[in-house]
Design an enzyme around this catalytic site. Structure first.
Site, PDB file in Angstrom:
ATOM      1  N   HIS A  16       0.816  -1.414  -0.010  1.00  0.00           N
ATOM      2  CA  HIS A  16       0.030   0.216   0.040  1.00  0.00           C
ATOM      3  C   HIS A  16       0.766   1.314   0.009  1.00  0.00           C
ATOM      4  O   HIS A  16       1.832   1.520   0.835  1.00  0.00           O
ATOM      5  CB  HIS A  16      -0.982  -0.010   1.174  1.00  0.00           C
ATOM      6  CG  HIS A  16      -1.798   1.485   1.268  1.00  0.00           C
ATOM      7  ND1 HIS A  16      -2.961   1.283   0.578  1.00  0.00           N
ATOM      8  CD2 HIS A  16      -1.603   2.491   1.821  1.00  0.00           C
ATOM      9  CE1 HIS A  16      -3.386   2.456   0.645  1.00  0.00           C
ATOM     10  NE2 HIS A  16      -2.427   3.208   1.602  1.00  0.00           N
ATOM     11  N   ASP A  70     -16.207   1.808   5.496  1.00  0.00           N
ATOM     12  CA  ASP A  70     -15.245   2.592   5.177  1.00  0.00           C
ATOM     13  C   ASP A  70     -15.631   3.338   4.035  1.00  0.00           C
ATOM     14  O   ASP A  70     -15.365   4.534   3.878  1.00  0.00           O
ATOM     15  CB  ASP A  70     -13.852   1.935   4.820  1.00  0.00           C
ATOM     16  CG  ASP A  70     -12.694   2.779   4.266  1.00  0.00           C
ATOM     17  OD1 ASP A  70     -12.303   3.787   5.073  1.00  0.00           O
ATOM     18  OD2 ASP A  70     -12.330   2.821   2.791  1.00  0.00           O
ATOM     19  N   ARG A 130     -15.987  11.857   5.461  1.00  0.00           N
ATOM     20  CA  ARG A 130     -14.631  12.385   6.038  1.00  0.00           C
ATOM     21  C   ARG A 130     -14.236  13.528   4.804  1.00  0.00           C
ATOM     22  O   ARG A 130     -13.650  14.511   5.125  1.00  0.00           O
ATOM     23  CB  ARG A 130     -13.794  11.454   6.097  1.00  0.00           C
ATOM     24  CG  ARG A 130     -13.975  10.633   7.511  1.00  0.00           C
ATOM     25  CD  ARG A 130     -12.878   9.867   7.697  1.00  0.00           C
ATOM     26  NE  ARG A 130     -11.455   9.779   7.158  1.00  0.00           N
ATOM     27  CZ  ARG A 130     -10.390   9.252   6.916  1.00  0.00           C
ATOM     28  NH1 ARG A 130     -10.781   7.972   6.498  1.00  0.00           N
ATOM     29  NH2 ARG A 130      -9.115   9.380   6.803  1.00  0.00           N
ATOM     30  N   SER A 185      -8.913   3.231   8.258  1.00  0.00           N
ATOM     31  CA  SER A 185      -9.403   3.031   6.675  1.00  0.00           C
ATOM     32  C   SER A 185      -8.373   2.145   5.637  1.00  0.00           C
ATOM     33  O   SER A 185      -8.991   1.131   5.127  1.00  0.00           O
ATOM     34  CB  SER A 185      -9.486   4.323   6.030  1.00  0.00           C
ATOM     35  OG  SER A 185      -9.671   4.326   4.683  1.00  0.00           O
ATOM     36  N   LYS A 196      -9.131  -2.207   5.073  1.00  0.00           N
ATOM     37  CA  LYS A 196      -9.055  -2.897   3.745  1.00  0.00           C
ATOM     38  C   LYS A 196      -8.160  -3.983   3.341  1.00  0.00           C
ATOM     39  O   LYS A 196      -8.558  -4.737   2.791  1.00  0.00           O
ATOM     40  CB  LYS A 196      -9.084  -1.670   2.749  1.00  0.00           C
ATOM     41  CG  LYS A 196     -10.184  -0.751   2.459  1.00  0.00           C
ATOM     42  CD  LYS A 196     -10.100   0.196   1.376  1.00  0.00           C
ATOM     43  CE  LYS A 196      -9.094   1.227   1.526  1.00  0.00           C
ATOM     44  NZ  LYS A 196      -9.292   2.219   2.597  1.00  0.00           N
TER      45      LYS A 196
END
Length: 433
Positions: free
Chosen positions: A82, A161, A168, A183, A187
């Protein structure tokens, strides 16, 4: 238990219990807690923060809001990467096929670009026919058959999320570290992975502008992952200037393919290989990091990674002929060379400004639902430390709309700074956690 009492409790700086966090997330996901109350809670969290225990509980509850990808029947390690987002950051397109070619399973859920940062899904969708929204069962089959999948989040995976992030985004509560951690990690945990490598960007084109901010985020991400039993590593990497030379969706696909063919820019190649090596290490495909680096290099140079990317494209409905014929990708109608007015050495190629310029050309989103022009973008010819002569191109803008070009050029002019001597070199990889 009442929502207003939990808002007050957080506003006063007290820690919530896992049961209280579950009440909030489940109630909001079911539509029982209205947006205005959840927005108040989010803002209280921005002000007061969360303890590590609260962040862990929030992450776990968000995972429980949807289905998870069960890959436990596959004996090989399941590993993902990520990135916290940057300009020209296309490493997922390079490292995923490298790691998958080594036998590691890569179930990668990626995101879209917003503001000045690019998104992996937008890049992939410039490939004709490529599908990034797939049912959970199809994702599982592709991980089994191909070894990797590059998809977007769906309403099946962490739906809390999806709903929370949309709120948000419109309540100025995006840049809150515990909310970011929950968040991201929810995932990743829902993907059914065993291990995760994090690329935490730091610099002018990153959301974390300082190394201290990036390190804090990285440490919290690693902490949650390890508490949940995952092998996690984080790299802090430079985002003061774009990664590679292409910024824009189809242009970045081409640069990724060139890198897989051994011809890409050195910084993109180096970072992709290093991230891939860490993925191979946590995926039990190497005895140590040097062994993992050698494996990643071998798979890149042998063409195995390129062939794996071709398989991924075809498996997700894309046209695999783009690997050999870039003309099948979207093409901009016009190009404009932005040239240097003086001679000197580039001491700044401001990543955020160049990212904003690309967005204004149409390659990114000014709002969450803005349409994308996959053909447009820019090519950076001169990066930090490189000398330029008067009249030589600093970058080329590829565009379809002259008015968008005019707006983009304002940011390009502010992005490049020249001087007589080269600046100190800034390391691409600043730290490994």
């Amino acid at each position: 238990m009442r929502t207003v009492d939990l808002i007050r409790k957080k506003r006063e700086g007290q820690a919530l219990t896992p049961e209280e966090i579950a009440f909030l997330i489940r109630g909001y996901a079911r539509g029982e807690i209205p947006d205005y109350q959840m927005a108040a809670f989010l803002m209280a969290t921005v002000w007061r923060g969360m303890t590590p225990e609260e962040t862990l509980a929030l992450t776990e509850e968000m995972v429980r809001s949807g289905r998870t990808l069960d890959l436990s029947h596959l004996p090989e390690a399941k590993v993902d990467k990520h990135s916290t987002g940057g300009v020209g950051d296309k490493t997922s397109l390079v490292l995923t096929p490298i790691v998958a070619a080594a036998g590691v399973r890569v179930p990668m859920i990626s995101g879209r670009g917003l503001a000045h940062t690019g998104g992996t899904l937008d890049k992939l969708e410039s490939i004709p026919g490529f599908r990034v929204q797939l049912p959970l069962e199809t994702i599982r089959r592709l991980v089994e058959r191909v070894g990797a999948v590059l998809v977007g989040q769906s309403e099946e995976i962490v739906p809390a999320d999806l709903k929370l992030y949309a709120l948000r985004d419109v309540t100025a509560t995006v840049d809150c570290v515990p909310l970011i951690v929950a968040s991201i990690m929810s995932k990743k945990i829902a993907e059914g992975i065993d291990a995760l490598v994090l690329d935490v960007k730091v610099g002018k084109g990153a959301f974390m502008k300082t190394e201290a901010e990036a390190r804090d985020l990285a440490e919290r991400l690693v902490d949650v992952g390890r508490r949940l039993g995952k092998r996690v590593r984080a790299l802090l990497t430079d985002m003061n200037q774009p990664l590679g030379r292409a910024v824009g969706n189809a242009l970045e696909v081409i640069e990724s393919l060139e890198t897989l063919k051994g011809r890409g820019p050195e910084d993109l190649r180096a970072l992709s290989l290093e991230l891939a090596a860490h993925m191979l290490l946590v995926g039990d495909r190497a005895g140590d990091l040097d062994d993992a680096r050698r494996t990643a290099e071998r798979l890149l140079h042998s063409g195995a990674a390129l062939e794996k990317f071709r398989q991924i494209i075809e498996a997700q409905g894309g046209d695999p002929r783009v690997v050999d014929d870039y003309a099948r990708l979207p093409q901009a109608r016009f190009r404009w060379d932005y040239v240097a007015e003086t001679e000197g050495v580039v001491i700044e190629a401001h990543a955020e400004r160049l990212g904003l310029a690309t967005m204004l050309l149409g390659a990114g989103r000014e709002t969450l639902h803005s349409p994308i022009d996959h053909a447009v973008g820019l090519i950076v010819h001169k990066k930090v430390g490189e000398r330029v002569t008067r009249g030589e191109a600093l970058c080329t803008l590829l565009y379809n709309d002259p008015e968008r070009l005019r707006r983009a050029l304002e940011h390009v002019r502010a992005a490049f700074v020249l001087d007589d001597s080269a600046p100190p070199s800034d390391p691409l990889i600043k730290a490994v956690l």
